[in-house]
Write a protein that holds these residues in place. Structure first.
Motif, short mmCIF file in Angstrom:
data_model
loop_
_atom_site.label_atom_id
_atom_site.label_comp_id
_atom_site.label_asym_id
_atom_site.label_seq_id
_atom_site.Cartn_x
_atom_site.Cartn_y
_atom_site.Cartn_z
N ARG A 196 47.17 50.10 42.65
CA ARG A 196 46.01 50.73 42.14
C ARG A 196 46.01 52.21 42.21
O ARG A 196 45.87 52.97 41.38
CB ARG A 196 44.82 50.00 42.74
CG ARG A 196 43.60 50.73 42.05
CD ARG A 196 42.41 50.04 42.60
NE ARG A 196 42.47 50.14 44.45
CZ ARG A 196 42.08 51.44 45.01
NH1 ARG A 196 41.55 52.54 44.19
NH2 ARG A 196 41.85 51.53 46.28
N GLU A 197 46.17 52.72 43.42
CA GLU A 197 46.16 54.12 43.92
C GLU A 197 47.31 54.87 42.92
O GLU A 197 47.00 55.85 42.62
CB GLU A 197 46.27 54.39 45.19
CG GLU A 197 44.97 53.93 46.00
CD GLU A 197 45.34 53.98 47.48
OE1 GLU A 197 46.32 54.13 47.96
OE2 GLU A 197 44.21 53.84 48.21
N ASN A 198 48.73 54.38 42.76
CA ASN A 198 49.76 54.95 42.25
C ASN A 198 49.27 55.00 40.57
O ASN A 198 49.57 56.10 39.84
CB ASN A 198 50.97 54.18 42.05
CG ASN A 198 51.57 54.41 43.50
OD1 ASN A 198 51.16 55.22 44.30
ND2 ASN A 198 52.64 53.55 43.83
N ALA A 199 48.45 54.07 40.29
CA ALA A 199 48.20 53.97 38.79
C ALA A 199 46.81 54.99 38.37
O ALA A 199 46.33 55.39 37.60
CB ALA A 199 47.62 52.84 38.37
N LEU B 169 39.62 49.53 37.78
CA LEU B 169 40.44 48.23 37.79
C LEU B 169 39.67 47.05 37.58
O LEU B 169 40.03 46.19 36.58
CB LEU B 169 41.33 48.32 38.95
CG LEU B 169 42.20 47.05 38.88
CD1 LEU B 169 43.13 47.09 37.94
CD2 LEU B 169 43.03 47.09 40.33
N GLY B 170 38.47 47.13 37.98
CA GLY B 170 37.83 45.97 38.15
C GLY B 170 37.07 45.73 36.76
O GLY B 170 37.10 44.34 36.11
N LEU C 285 48.77 47.13 35.82
CA LEU C 285 49.50 47.97 36.76
C LEU C 285 50.75 48.10 36.64
O LEU C 285 51.54 49.04 37.12
CB LEU C 285 49.01 47.37 38.19
CG LEU C 285 47.52 47.38 38.62
CD1 LEU C 285 47.41 46.76 39.86
CD2 LEU C 285 47.01 48.72 38.51
N GLY C 286 51.34 47.46 35.65
CA GLY C 286 52.56 47.53 35.21
C GLY C 286 53.39 47.27 36.54
O GLY C 286 54.62 47.95 36.73
N THR C 287 53.34 45.92 37.26
CA THR C 287 54.14 45.71 38.33
C THR C 287 55.05 44.64 38.20
O THR C 287 55.62 43.99 39.21
CB THR C 287 52.90 45.16 39.50
OG1 THR C 287 52.10 44.40 38.79
CG2 THR C 287 52.60 46.62 40.11
N ASN C 288 55.32 44.42 36.99
CA ASN C 288 56.63 43.57 36.75
C ASN C 288 56.61 42.42 37.17
O ASN C 288 57.58 41.67 37.74
CB ASN C 288 58.04 44.41 37.03
CG ASN C 288 59.09 43.69 36.45
OD1 ASN C 288 59.04 43.04 35.15
ND2 ASN C 288 60.23 43.90 37.06
N GLY C 289 55.34 41.56 37.06
CA GLY C 289 55.27 39.95 37.70
C GLY C 289 55.30 39.83 38.92
O GLY C 289 55.15 39.05 39.61
N PHE C 290 55.00 40.99 40.01
CA PHE C 290 55.15 41.09 41.47
C PHE C 290 53.79 40.02 41.79
O PHE C 290 54.03 39.23 42.61
CB PHE C 290 54.87 42.42 41.76
CG PHE C 290 54.80 42.33 43.41
CD1 PHE C 290 55.75 42.15 44.22
CD2 PHE C 290 53.49 42.41 44.06
CE1 PHE C 290 55.25 42.14 45.48
CE2 PHE C 290 53.07 42.32 45.26
CZ PHE C 290 54.29 42.18 46.34
N PHE C 291 52.70 40.22 41.23
CA PHE C 291 51.49 39.35 41.66
C PHE C 291 51.55 38.03 41.29
O PHE C 291 51.19 37.16 42.23
CB PHE C 291 50.16 40.26 41.45
CG PHE C 291 50.16 41.45 41.93
CD1 PHE C 291 49.83 41.71 43.28
CD2 PHE C 291 50.17 42.61 41.14
CE1 PHE C 291 49.47 42.67 43.92
CE2 PHE C 291 49.97 43.89 41.90
CZ PHE C 291 49.67 43.77 43.32
#
Length: 280
Positions: free
Chosen positions: A25-28, A35-36, A68-74
């Motif tokens: 979130r902070e990187n974004a 975000l919410g 967040l563009g985290t590529n499926g991490f979560f």
């Protein structure tokens, strides 16, 4: 809004996810509120995910990866973080309980899980599931005893419970088990580790006759209320809902015996059980 609680990412999969969510979130460049918003949750809810007081569910994990563009991490990791030794309806509440700085609980029928002895917990688990094999019952008892270790800390969380008189009068597991269970509570009161009040039968109607209430407070997140029924549970941080149950709890405390008189009653009933006198 207070910042999220900094958990050790190595302490659990859920702590890792919370730390990674905060990092992403902070990187974004997003605030918790920003975000919410597209998730239709409050900024405080995002803070609770980051702090570990709430778990990331699969549907939200997918949405977080997209935002967040985290590529499926979560999505890949939420299943591991969601594993719990507790039933699904209670797992998230147990996780929040472990992070609470204060817990206020009303128990209408059973000794609260954090105060139960193994014998009492075993009798309750067996009553809930009379056909379960012994190993399953022992696993559940072990899980309940693990929750009780939260009170090994001398001061945190502050634990204040209000018990209906039915809790100490219902013979769970037999007189010997009840005597042990009530003496255990009395010892914790006398060590000044917990605060207990009892609502006597003679009080009649009171503000919490609808069922059990567990209010949980955190240093860096809004309070929550957990409401439980047979096989179901609801964890809610909606301010209006929390305030309504706080008011009910306050009224209940005003209707209950004082802590001093409650201790005297608990110890008296424990002695009755120990000597075979089970009359109310």
């Amino acid at each position: 809004m207070p910042g999220p609680k900094h958990l050790d990412p190595s302490s659990s999969p859920r702590a890792l996810l919370g730390a990674e969510l905060r990092h992403a979130r902070e990187n974004a460049g997003l605030s918790q509120e920003a975000l919410g918003a597209p998730l239709f949750v409050s900024g405080s809810f995002i803070g609770q995910l980051e702090a570990g007081t709430r778990r990331i569910q699969h549907k939200m994990a997918v949405q977080l990866d997209e935002l967040l563009g985290t590529n499926g991490f979560f999505e890949r990791n939420c299943e591991a973080a969601g594993k719990s030794r507790y039933p699904d309806h209670f797992a998230e509440a147990a996780e929040a309980e472990a992070l609470a700085s204060a817990i206020r609980e009303y128990a209408p029928l059973l000794i609260p899980g954090m105060l139960q002895t193994p014998g009492y917990a075993r009798a309750v688990c067996r009553a809930y599931d009379p056909t379960a094999v012994d190993d399953v019952i022992e696993e559940r008892v072990e899980a309940r005893m693990a929750r009780a270790t939260l009170l090994d800390d001398p001061t945190t969380p502050l634990f204040w419970a209000i018990l209906d008189e039915a809790v100490i009068r219902r013979v769970v597991g037999g007189p010997a088990v009840m005597a042990e269970a009530l003496r255990h509570i009395a010892q914790m009161i006398r060590r000044h580790r917990i605060i207990i009040q009892v609502v006597p039968f003679q009080q009649g109607a009171h503000a919490a006759m609808g069922g059990a209430i567990k209010l949980m407070y955190f240093d860096d997140a809004p309070p929550m209320v957990y409401l439980q029924g047979p096989g179901t549970g609801l964890l809610d941080d909606e301010p209006v809902t929390v305030r309504r149950h706080e008011l009910a709890y306050d009224f209940l405390g005003a209707s209950a015996l004082s802590p001093k008189d409650s201790l005297a009653l608990i110890e008296s009933v424990a002695e009755d059980y120990a000597h075979g006198d089970q009359s109310p």
